[in-house]
Design a protein around this motif. Structure first.
Motif, PDB file in Angstrom:
ATOM      1  N   GLY A  28       0.812  -1.202   0.000  1.00  0.00           N
ATOM      2  CA  GLY A  28       0.000   0.000   0.000  1.00  0.00           C
ATOM      3  C   GLY A  28       0.848   1.255   0.000  1.00  0.00           C
ATOM      4  N   SER A  73      -4.223  -2.269   0.827  1.00  0.00           N
ATOM      5  CA  SER A  73      -4.596  -0.869   0.938  1.00  0.00           C
ATOM      6  C   SER A  73      -4.718  -0.199  -0.433  1.00  0.00           C
ATOM      7  N   LEU A 124      -8.839   2.451   6.417  1.00  0.00           N
ATOM      8  CA  LEU A 124      -9.482   2.450   5.118  1.00  0.00           C
ATOM      9  C   LEU A 124     -10.416   3.654   4.944  1.00  0.00           C
ATOM     10  N   HIS A 134      -4.564  -2.370  10.278  1.00  0.00           N
ATOM     11  CA  HIS A 134      -4.337  -2.173   8.849  1.00  0.00           C
ATOM     12  C   HIS A 134      -3.049  -2.840   8.370  1.00  0.00           C
TER      13      HIS A 134
END
Length: 236
Positions: A13, A79, A197, A219
């Motif tokens: 991410g 992500s 998110l 996360h």
């Protein structure tokens, strides 16, 4: 990792490189799987984020898979990597056998990440506008959202590993439909304490007709709960 062997291609991410997937990659290999961790353009140590576009990140994933001759690829997105993986899947017909979104955004056609959340939009646009190179960096106050179950020392270490993100990765959209329109199976894995998110993970999963598989952690659980993440990827 050539020929017809199956390979997990792990895409990170924002602000992170392939290093973030290393604990899971090692466990996948120990389980007899092939695993490739990628670092997207602008996010390797010493890279410049200037002038990079979302299409550059998509092209990088496609190129890395094609030059290795990989087949039966499972693309895994963490992500913001959901945008990159979705774009790459559309360019890798015949090579991708599954897409797994893990604590990831599932993009809607024509909608950039910056427009997924009004509060995020203001924050991201302000940070990019203030940056001399059009990038966006994490500030220390944001790190607890990424690692909510970790100590202050662990959070500080994680912050030191992050790099500035090319701003266009947030500002640009994909002009492709969901991966499920390609006939590629998809799965969605969601950490139970994900606070980062832009929308609830269940909403993103619903965009590809899925209910999330719930695992422990926040996360960044591929770093903090790699055994759980690995089991979920193998079972997906």
């Amino acid at each position: 990792m050539t020929g017809n062997s199956s390979t997990f291609v792990l895409v990170p991410g924002a602000w992170q490189g392939g290093w973030s997937w290393q604990p899971v990659a090692r466990r996948l290999r120990a389980a007899g799987q092939q695993a490739l961790t990628l670092t997207l353009p602008g996010l390797a140590d010493g890279d410049s984020p200037t002038g990079l576009h979302l299409s550059d990140a998509v092209a990088h994933v496609v190129s890395e898979i094609e030059k290795r001759g990989l087949e039966q690829v499972t693309l895994v997105a963490h992500s913001r990597g959901g945008y990159v993986v979705t774009g790459a899947a559309h360019e890798l017909a015949g090579r991708v056998t599954k897409v797994i979104y893990y604590n990831a955004l599932v993009p809607e056609r024509g909608v950039p990440l910056v427009d997924e959340n009004e509060d995020y939009s203001v924050m991201i646009k302000t940070a990019i506008a203030a940056s001399p190179d059009g990038s966006m960096s994490v500030v220390p106050e944001q790190v607890p959202l990424l690692l909510p179950d970790q100590t202050a020392d662990a959070q500080r270490l994680f912050f030191e590993l992050l790099v500035a993100q090319p701003g266009a990765y947030f500002l640009e959209a994909l002009d492709v439909p969901a991966v499920t329109t390609l006939g590629i199976p998809a799965a969605y894995i969601l950490s139970e304490d994900d606070r980062a998110l832009a929308r609830p993970g269940a909403e993103f999963a619903a965009r590809v007709g899925l209910t999330p598989v719930i695992i422990p952690g926040g996360h960044e659980s591929m770093l903090t709960h790699p055994d759980d993440v690995t089991r979920a990827l193998l079972a997906a």
